[in-house]
Structure formats: structure tokens, C-alpha cells
Design a protein around this motif. Structure first.
Motif: not given
Length: 185
Positions: A99-100, A145-146, A112-116, A183-184
């Protein structure tokens, strides 16, 4: 005789890793786990708090036997707070899952989620020695972070988990970078 339940990074041992094993040693990626063992400084500080809590709880018992229940209750509350502090001190660190990334501090937790997460990298920079105001030159694991500013340094080679354990810091940084790379995407 090895005690596998005591070692969080048992699968990362170079002696036990096979050539065909995965880069990430995790069976259940949905569970939060710390990719390294707590260091001796962190465990020692928690042990001291637990020792002090035992003295405070014995004091509460003695005070209760003399008949002063409000004083005994106050001592029991202080002892319970010290036990809670010791347990929270042992949970401080970086935890990962599919999940992060979760950064657990003494009083707060940031997830932080991996997408961030834009990047995970190790940098040479001044770091705090055992979390104290004194800084020394060392390595820190930085999460970019993104959007927004980067997270506070997740791991340093001079914190309570990695002081005088540089190989453990390198292994933990490599594992966190591998989790981020997997996971990103």
C-alpha cells in the motif's frame, strides 16, 4: 541455533539467499513490516523505560498498601505511560507494504502511498546523531514526493537503529529502494 522469529531481515542474509530468490523477501506484501531490525540503542532505551516503569509500579503497590489510593493511582498512571512510551519507541521507524510507506515517529505516523513517491535515494548530508541536536556528516535515505516537499529523512546511519551498524543501514536502504521500485509503477 537461529531464532527466526527474532530477525526481521532473516531472508536477506547473504548466507541463506539462493540465486533464484526474489530481490524482495516478503511473503505477504499487504502486511506492514519493518525491513530491518530495531537497533541496540532503541532497544536499550526501551528496556530502560520498562525498568523504570517496573519501579514506578512497585511504588504504586507500596503506596496503595499504605492506604493512599490517589497517590497509588497517580503512580500507576505514570507507570502505564512509561510502558506505552517504551512500546511506542520500539515501533518507531519505517514500515512498508504494497500500500505504501509508513513513517512512525514517537507521537505521529505518516503514510504515503507508493503513487505519491517520486524517488527513494541515499544522500551524503549532515544528519542528527541519535536524534539529538548535534549533527555529523553521514548518509540519509530521502523520499522525494511527486507533489510537495520531500519527507523528513527516513533513515540515517547515525540514528538509534543504525549507529555503528553501517551494513545494516545499507541493507535497509537497498530493501526500501527495491520496495519503491517494485510498487511505484
Amino acid at each position: 541455533m537461529p531464532l527466526p522469529f527474532l530477525t526481521a531481515d532473516r531472508d536477506l542474509d547473504p548466507d541463506t539467499r539462493t540465486a533464484d530468490s526474489a530481490a524482495l523477501a516478503h511473503d505477504e506484501p499487504d502486511h506492514w513490516r519493518r525491513p530491518y531490525r530495531p537497533g541496540p540503542w532503541r532497544v536499550g532505551a526501551a528496556a530502560v523505560f520498562l525498568l523504570l516503569a517496573s519501579f514506578v509500579l512497585i511504588s504504586a503497590l507500596i503506596i496503595a498498601m499504605t492506604g493512599s489510593l490517589p497517590g497509588a493511582a497517580a503512580c500507576a498512571v505514570v507507570g502505564a505511560a512509561m510502558i506505552t512510551l517504551a512500546l511506542r519507541l520500539l515501533r518507531v521507524g519505517v514500515w512498508v507494504s504494497a500500500h505504501g510507506l509508513r513513517q512512525v515517529n514517537l507521537l505521529r505516523t505518516t503514510t504515503e502511498p507508493w503513487s505519491a513517491v517520486a524517488s527513494v535515494q541515499t544522500r551524503q548530508q549532515p544528519v542528527r546523531w541519535l536524534g539529538l541536536p548535534r549533527t555529523v556528516q553521514g548518509q540519509a535515505l530521502i523520499i522525494e514526493r511527486t507533489q510537495g516537499e520531500p519527507l523528513r529523512s527516513l533513515l540515517t546511519d547515525h540514528n538509534g537503529d543504525f549507529l555503528s551498524r553501517p551494513e545494516a543501514f545499507e541493507r535497509a536502504a537497498d530493501v526500501l529502494e527495491a520496495w519503491a521500485a517494485e510498487y511505484r509503477a
